[in-house]
Design an enzyme around this catalytic site. Structure first.
Site, PDB file in Angstrom:
ATOM      1  NE  ARG A 150       0.226   1.694   4.419  1.00 42.63           N
ATOM      2  CZ  ARG A 150       1.100   2.541   4.924  1.00 42.63           C
ATOM      3  NH1 ARG A 150       1.796   3.336   4.148  1.00 42.63           N
ATOM      4  NH2 ARG A 150       1.320   2.597   6.219  1.00 42.63           N
TER       5      ARG A 150
ATOM      6  CD  GLU B 238      -2.474   7.481   9.850  1.00 44.67           C
ATOM      7  OE1 GLU B 238      -2.822   6.733  10.781  1.00 44.67           O
ATOM      8  OE2 GLU B 238      -1.294   7.583   9.448  1.00 44.67           O
TER       9      GLU B 238
ATOM     10  NE  ARG C 139      -2.632   5.380   4.575  1.00 42.19           N
ATOM     11  CZ  ARG C 139      -2.242   4.908   5.762  1.00 42.19           C
ATOM     12  NH1 ARG C 139      -2.318   3.626   6.008  1.00 42.19           N
ATOM     13  NH2 ARG C 139      -1.781   5.722   6.687  1.00 42.19           N
TER      14      ARG C 139
ATOM     15  CB  CYS D  70       1.567   8.993  10.482  1.00 43.43           C
ATOM     16  SG  CYS D  70       2.702   8.340  11.718  1.00 43.43           S
TER      17      CYS D  70
ATOM     18  CB  THR E 240       5.901   6.405  10.595  1.00 39.06           C
ATOM     19  OG1 THR E 240       4.492   6.269  10.412  1.00 39.06           O
ATOM     20  CG2 THR E 240       6.217   6.694  12.030  1.00 39.06           C
TER      21      THR E 240
ATOM     22  NE  ARG F  10       1.899  -1.797   7.005  1.00 42.13           N
ATOM     23  CZ  ARG F  10       1.904  -3.057   7.421  1.00 42.13           C
ATOM     24  NH1 ARG F  10       3.034  -3.644   7.797  1.00 42.13           N
ATOM     25  NH2 ARG F  10       0.792  -3.744   7.475  1.00 42.13           N
TER      26      ARG F  10
ATOM     27  NE  ARG G 207       2.901  -2.087  11.140  1.00 42.68           N
ATOM     28  CZ  ARG G 207       2.301  -1.021  10.626  1.00 42.68           C
ATOM     29  NH1 ARG G 207       1.068  -1.123  10.197  1.00 42.68           N
ATOM     30  NH2 ARG G 207       2.894   0.137  10.554  1.00 42.68           N
TER      31      ARG G 207
ATOM     32  CD  GLU H  48       0.224   1.340  13.442  1.00 39.58           C
ATOM     33  OE1 GLU H  48      -0.503   1.592  12.485  1.00 39.58           O
ATOM     34  OE2 GLU H  48       0.999   2.147  13.956  1.00 39.58           O
TER      35      GLU H  48
HETATM   36  C1  CIR Z   1       1.860   6.355  17.645  1.00 39.52           C
HETATM   37  O1  CIR Z   1       2.516   7.393  17.755  1.00 39.52           O
HETATM   38  O2  CIR Z   1       2.083   5.351  18.318  1.00 39.52           O
HETATM   39  C2  CIR Z   1       0.734   6.325  16.639  1.00 39.52           C
HETATM   40  N1  CIR Z   1       0.436   7.654  16.222  1.00 39.52           N
HETATM   41  C3  CIR Z   1       1.096   5.474  15.434  1.00 39.52           C
HETATM   42  C4  CIR Z   1       2.430   5.773  14.854  1.00 39.52           C
HETATM   43  C5  CIR Z   1       2.694   5.112  13.518  1.00 39.52           C
HETATM   44  N2  CIR Z   1       2.858   3.740  13.542  1.00 39.52           N
HETATM   45  C6  CIR Z   1       4.032   3.071  13.732  1.00 39.52           C
HETATM   46  O3  CIR Z   1       5.082   3.621  13.942  1.00 39.52           O
HETATM   47  N3  CIR Z   1       3.971   1.762  13.661  1.00 39.52           N
END
Ligand code: CIR
Length: 326
Positions: free
Chosen positions: A93, A192, A196, A238, A240, A247, A276, A281
């Protein structure tokens, strides 16, 4: 965040009036956050760079003096597990947000509606094997929803981290999923990120899933302008996910390695992958079914992510097989 950074950013706002308080609210409400911040629009990455840059540098191992070069060209990689002994499914994705709209944690209902319409009309133009149907969540036919859930072709309301960020506002309005008639291609709308875009197969054929996704992205890009930054690549809610926002992963059954977690974690670390839980997640691994995917998304190209995942999975399958022989 140091007091110095807080003082420098406390009164800053982006043009769409996204504030520091909004950016950090998820982490403030959830002390167990791993990252804790979200971007409300593309400009957040510049306005709040004192906060975002160190987090990006630590997570991705990337600093602004490096280059992020995209490469989403097709690949031909040998099949990893044609007998489906270990790998049950493959999913790749990417996230995309559209230029000119705030990101999902900071968007008004009317803008979200306008965005949904724009995305639906782009999805309507997809051709051949990418052709499919959009299922709006408001209202959704109970029978249709049951079927989407059964086949894992939907998404649920965001977790407490996303909720505190504001991502769930007005849910389920303007949310929905599109899937191709063959169900190998799917798009989540207004989760989010604005989009996606997902390729999935119940096989271990990573190139096939990735190549389909790459085709779909070029087709969508003809009618949608994606939010992108020269240094940070595709911009996402996010931090990340920035860069490739990709991903790529598999569901893989590893009964022997489950009993030898140190060995598994060693290989996963060596190839810069992440594990994961079975349900995604922040979930647990059930029945030795691991979700293994790339960790790095920035400072690495899309095609390199896929090649690296392929190499890592080869090593993991080899280790699992070796543990099986007395
Ligand atoms: C956090 O800060 O834990 C959430 N906002 C998710 C962060 C993104 N996910 C990740 O790193 N696996």
């Amino acid at each position: 965040m140091s007091l110095e950074i807080f003082n420098a950013l406390e009164h800053q706002k982006t043009d769409s009036r996204f504030t520091l308080a909004q950016a950090i609210n998820s982490g403030i409400k959830n002390w167990d956050s791993s990252i804790g911040i979200y971007a409300g629009d593309a400009q957040s990455y510049r306005t709040f760079s004192l906060l975002f840059d160190p987090i990006i540098c630590e997570y991705h191992g990337f600093s602004k003096d490096k280059n992020h070069k995209p490469d989403i060209s097709p690949l031909m990689l040998p099949s990893l597990d044609p007998e489906k002994k270990y790998i049950k499914s493959t999913r790749v994705r990417v996230a995309r947000n559209l230029e000119g709209f705030s990101f999902p944690c900071h968007i008004s209902l009317s803008q979200r509606r306008k965005l949904e319409k724009k995305i639906i009309s782009a999805l309507d133009r997809l051709k051949d094997d990418l052709k499919g149907k959009y299922y709006s969540f408001e209202p959704i036919d109970e029978k249709e929803l049951k079927q989407l859930k059964k086949e894992n072709l939907w998404f649920q309301k965001g977790d407490r981290f996303q909720d505190a960020a504001g991502i769930n506002s007005d849910f389920p309005k303007c949310r929905g999923v599109f899937h191709s008639f063959d169900k190998r291609f799917m798009v989540w709308v207004n989760e989010e990120d604005h989009l996606r875009v997902i390729g999935l197969e119940r096989t271990s054929d990573i190139s096939s899933v990735y190549n389909r996704l790459s085709r779909a992205l070029s087709a969508l890009n003809q009618s949608l302008a994606f939010s992108r930054d020269e240094t940070y690549g595709y911009l996402t809610s996010c931090p990340t996910n920035i860069g490739t926002s990709m991903r790529a992963g598999v569901h893989i059954q590893l009964e022997k390695l489950e009993q030898n977690k140190d060995l598994l974690h060693g290989i996963v670390k060596g190839y810069n992958l992440q594990i994961r839980g079975t349900g995604g997640e922040k979930t647990k691994v059930e029945n030795a079914m691991f979700d293994i995917s790339n960790r790095q998304r920035l400072g690495i190209s899309e095609s390199k992510i896929i090649q690296n995942l392929h190499a890592g999975l080869l090593a993991i399958i080899k280790a699992e097989k070796n543990l099986g022989t007395p």
